[in-house]
Design an enzyme around this catalytic site. Structure first.
Site, PDB file in Angstrom:
ATOM      1  N   HIS A   6      33.975  40.132  36.964  1.00  0.00           N
ATOM      2  CA  HIS A   6      34.983  40.416  35.937  1.00  0.00           C
ATOM      3  C   HIS A   6      35.037  39.283  34.911  1.00  0.00           C
ATOM      4  O   HIS A   6      34.958  39.528  33.699  1.00  0.00           O
ATOM      5  CB  HIS A   6      36.345  40.609  36.611  1.00  0.00           C
ATOM      6  CG  HIS A   6      37.444  40.926  35.663  1.00  0.00           C
ATOM      7  ND1 HIS A   6      37.859  42.208  35.417  1.00  0.00           N
ATOM      8  CD2 HIS A   6      38.208  40.128  34.878  1.00  0.00           C
ATOM      9  CE1 HIS A   6      38.836  42.185  34.522  1.00  0.00           C
ATOM     10  NE2 HIS A   6      39.070  40.930  34.186  1.00  0.00           N
ATOM     11  N   GLU A   7      35.165  38.052  35.389  1.00  0.00           N
ATOM     12  CA  GLU A   7      35.262  36.910  34.471  1.00  0.00           C
ATOM     13  C   GLU A   7      33.961  36.693  33.711  1.00  0.00           C
ATOM     14  O   GLU A   7      33.977  36.314  32.537  1.00  0.00           O
ATOM     15  CB  GLU A   7      35.685  35.652  35.218  1.00  0.00           C
ATOM     16  CG  GLU A   7      37.092  35.725  35.789  1.00  0.00           C
ATOM     17  CD  GLU A   7      38.170  36.102  34.793  1.00  0.00           C
ATOM     18  OE1 GLU A   7      38.115  35.649  33.627  1.00  0.00           O
ATOM     19  OE2 GLU A   7      39.082  36.852  35.169  1.00  0.00           O
ATOM     20  N   HIS A  10      33.981  38.749  30.635  1.00  0.00           N
ATOM     21  CA  HIS A  10      34.720  38.134  29.518  1.00  0.00           C
ATOM     22  C   HIS A  10      33.878  37.067  28.831  1.00  0.00           C
ATOM     23  O   HIS A  10      33.844  36.984  27.604  1.00  0.00           O
ATOM     24  CB  HIS A  10      36.024  37.499  30.011  1.00  0.00           C
ATOM     25  CG  HIS A  10      37.068  38.474  30.436  1.00  0.00           C
ATOM     26  ND1 HIS A  10      37.556  39.467  29.625  1.00  0.00           N
ATOM     27  CD2 HIS A  10      37.734  38.597  31.613  1.00  0.00           C
ATOM     28  CE1 HIS A  10      38.478  40.160  30.272  1.00  0.00           C
ATOM     29  NE2 HIS A  10      38.601  39.656  31.487  1.00  0.00           N
ATOM     30  N   ASP A  85      44.387  43.006  31.475  1.00  0.00           N
ATOM     31  CA  ASP A  85      43.519  43.048  30.292  1.00  0.00           C
ATOM     32  C   ASP A  85      43.633  44.387  29.567  1.00  0.00           C
ATOM     33  O   ASP A  85      43.687  44.428  28.334  1.00  0.00           O
ATOM     34  CB  ASP A  85      42.054  42.833  30.689  1.00  0.00           C
ATOM     35  CG  ASP A  85      41.796  41.457  31.268  1.00  0.00           C
ATOM     36  OD1 ASP A  85      42.528  40.508  30.915  1.00  0.00           O
ATOM     37  OD2 ASP A  85      40.849  41.331  32.064  1.00  0.00           O
TER      38      ASP A  85
END
Length: 141
Positions: A6-7, A10, A85
């Site tokens: 997930h990170e 980003h 988010d």
């Protein structure tokens, strides 16, 4: 593993959309009410005013974690980590349409809150926001 993916989504979004110099820090260590976090350096001009392009880019960066989870883990393995988010991205899209008139070709220039608009107008705004998010998801995958 899911948090890392997930990170990373980003980070990749920031790198390709905003530029590699804008990545400040990423962590998968929980802190506060967050499982992890990715931070970018805001441009000085964005502290006071933002263009439609900059707001679209911010939405795309917010969607980066969701897209990464969907691509690498599968559509049935998207986690609840995406909730914050997705809410922020949707809130920005609603502000763009309702408050800043950034989709005036579809909606018309109006500075209003949901409670101040008719049911039909709110339904049109909902449709425009849905289309905007879908376009940005497709554009930046």
């Amino acid at each position: 593993m899911g948090t890392s993916i997930h990170e990373a989504g980003h980070v990749i979004a920031i790198y390709y959309i905003l530029g590699k110099k804008d990545i400040y820090k990423t962590t998968i260590v929980p802190h506060g009410d967050s499982l992890a976090g990715t931070y970018s350096i805001p441009k000085e001009a964005e502290q006071f005013s933002q263009t439609q392009e900059a707001m679209n880019d911010k939405i795309c960066v917010l969607l980066g974690g969701y897209v990464a989870e969907k691509l690498f883990l599968g559509p049935d393995k998207i986690s609840t980590h995406c909730k914050k988010d997705l809410k922020r991205a949707t809130d920005i899209a609603y502000m763009m349409v309702r408050n800043f008139g950034m989709e005036e070709d579809k909606y018309g220039l109006a500075v209003s809150e949901k409670k101040d608009m008719s049911q039909n107008t709110n339904a049109r705004v909902d449709k425009i926001v849905h289309e905007l998010i879908n376009v940005l998801l497709g554009k930046k995958k």
